[in-house]
Design a protein around this motif. Sequence first.
Motif, short mmCIF file in Angstrom:
data_model
loop_
_atom_site.label_atom_id
_atom_site.label_comp_id
_atom_site.label_asym_id
_atom_site.label_seq_id
_atom_site.Cartn_x
_atom_site.Cartn_y
_atom_site.Cartn_z
N PHE B 376 0.82 -1.21 0.00
CA PHE B 376 0.00 0.00 0.00
C PHE B 376 0.86 1.27 0.00
N LYS B 377 1.73 1.39 0.99
CA LYS B 377 2.53 2.60 1.11
C LYS B 377 3.56 2.70 -0.01
N GLU B 378 4.15 1.56 -0.35
CA GLU B 378 5.24 1.56 -1.32
C GLU B 378 4.75 1.89 -2.73
N PHE B 379 3.60 1.32 -3.10
CA PHE B 379 3.18 1.43 -4.49
C PHE B 379 1.97 2.33 -4.71
N PRO B 382 2.69 6.70 -1.15
CA PRO B 382 3.98 6.86 -0.48
C PRO B 382 3.94 7.88 0.66
N ASP B 383 2.98 8.82 0.63
CA ASP B 383 2.95 9.83 1.68
C ASP B 383 1.97 9.48 2.80
N ALA B 384 1.59 8.20 2.91
CA ALA B 384 0.63 7.79 3.94
C ALA B 384 1.15 8.15 5.33
N SER B 385 0.29 8.75 6.15
CA SER B 385 0.68 9.09 7.52
C SER B 385 0.64 7.82 8.37
N PRO B 386 1.35 7.82 9.52
CA PRO B 386 1.30 6.65 10.40
C PRO B 386 -0.14 6.30 10.79
N ARG B 387 -0.97 7.34 10.92
CA ARG B 387 -2.36 7.13 11.28
C ARG B 387 -3.08 6.33 10.20
#
Lengths: 105, 549
Positions: B376-379, B382-387
């Motif tokens: 999810f975050k990688e592809f 990429p700017d996903a917050s920790p939340r």
Amino acid sequence: MTQPSDTPATSGRFRSPVAAHPVTSAIIAILVLASIFFALYVPLYASATPKAGDFPFFYFYLLIYMPVLGVVMWIVITLQRRLRPGVPGPGAEGPAGADDGEVAR
Amino acid sequence: MSNVNAVTFTIVVVLFLVVTLTGFAAARWRRAEDMLHLNEWGLGGRGFGTFVAWFLLGGDLYTAYTFIAVPAAMFGAGAVTGYFAVAYTIIVFPIALIFLPRLWSIARVHHYVTPADFIRGRFGSRGLALAIAFTGILALMPYIALQLVGIQAVLTVMGVGTTSGNAFVKDLPLFIAFIVLAVFTFVSGLRAPALIAFIKDTLVYLMIIVAVLYLPTKVGGWGHIFSTAQAHMTSISPVTHKPTGVFIPTTGNSQLAFSTLALGSALALMVYPHAVTAVLSTKRRDIIKRNMALLPLYSIMLGFIALLGYVALADKVTAANVKKANNPQLAVPYLFQHLFPSWFTGIAFSAIVIGALVPAAIMAIAAANLFTRNIFKEFFKPDASPRLETRVSQWVSMLVKVGALLFAIGLPKTFSINLQLLGGIWILQTFPAIVSGLFTRWFHRWALLAGWLAGMLYGTIAAYNVSTPTTSHWGGSVNTLWGHTYYIGLTAVILNLAVSAVLTLVLRATRVPAGTDETLQPQYTADPVDAPTPAPAAAVLGSEVSRGD
């Protein structure tokens, strides 16, 4: 490729504990390898005798191996602690460990 | 159903309720400033000490499936397919001692949550990290399903919900157990299984100590148990016209199968994402090491659990029941039901059911973390917050469990057991990249990827081609190569390593870029005292406050 370029930057502060304590390191290596070997080399214990109580040797051997393994692992860990240079602490690990400690403050 | 024992049933229900409440209460245990961070939800704040870690790792590695499948294998075929598990849980600790502390240190310094995070950082390769993450999720699904199969075995013997032809009614108790599991994992994250592991282990130890001391006296003592087993294993099976099983592996091929199964399984266990999750949740580097000396205590228990398969064989009523049901997985539940008083049967059955919930929860969390961090975050974001990361993980853990439930209900039992065999073969293919990466950058990232692919393909095809007199495919996890019998996972990983090594030489000679390495040599032995602060992106949200000061 990247490995050699890392080394000069850190070698001043990071000395391999294995090189510093060859005998202790060798004992650790032997203990770890032996504890793997004596469980994996089945011909050594694949027999019904000598029996321990009602337990055939094959079954008994692996059961008694467990507590022995626990003790051997404990010795290995204690020896490994002696390998560590100086007092174990946040500053002892070189630049990265120290940086991490700073950030957390 | 009419033959449900009221006492047994009540005890199981009550203990299940206690566990459920504990699961929800766990959200408040060692409560953090901000629960909506993967370090918190997915790794329990990375603050577990030796004591909690012992329970968590023990609860994680010795699953309900262990209590059911290992004795079932002993019951069915004896030492090679069953007792090898004891040798396997011996060598797993010295092997893990070699590389797990390094994995812990590098993950601590760089805030890695999953093994694929490490691969990404070490080799600078999104592709290789994706392969590791994909393999992890793929291998965990059937493993979670098998936990549910373990619960099913207990429910079947209890006589709960087995008579209706309607699939939904038939599996209703399983649905309930599953929903409870899913909800408390969603709410409490890794804290739930960590806290429940205390209850689980207390019950499991109680069950085993009583079973080992009491049951043999009821069936004529250990001498009789072993001689019955020996007679059974050496008798000629009417189906295969070969001995039923192996009592003591004396031929070269049975010994080779025994030790390659033990070695391959031991290499696989500690690179399973759920094992890594439990390891990364600990506070100090020494805690991992100390647990490698303390966890063998658990394995003593496993040895005796395995032998319960022989006890079941020696008990005529149990042996007849299992034969009638044509399902060796029921050997231990039937044995308990027949020989224990009903109240203690209730405690023993609860131990198995709760023993399934703990690892299933950790596995779902591990799979969810892999998806969130490395897919999810990688592809996608990429700017996903920790939340957002945590929210995604929570929902994915739910999805993973639905998938596992469908596996458990929809597929025939033998099929899910074979998927578990495959899971082991698959996860073993991540071993070269992860473990070699902890020590050296010699291997080229694309060579490792090609090796992984070769191992995956060979392992899957070889396992598909294993036939027995009763099944034409997926018949087991060993096959014969050049006249010798080996565990497929081990031959596949050797192929994997060979391909990786040869291609590394080629790629280095042709000077293909090796990718950037964000790790430094001393970081592999580092032992930062403070819990890692959230990644820089999180600092903006104001959640960088160090816990536990």
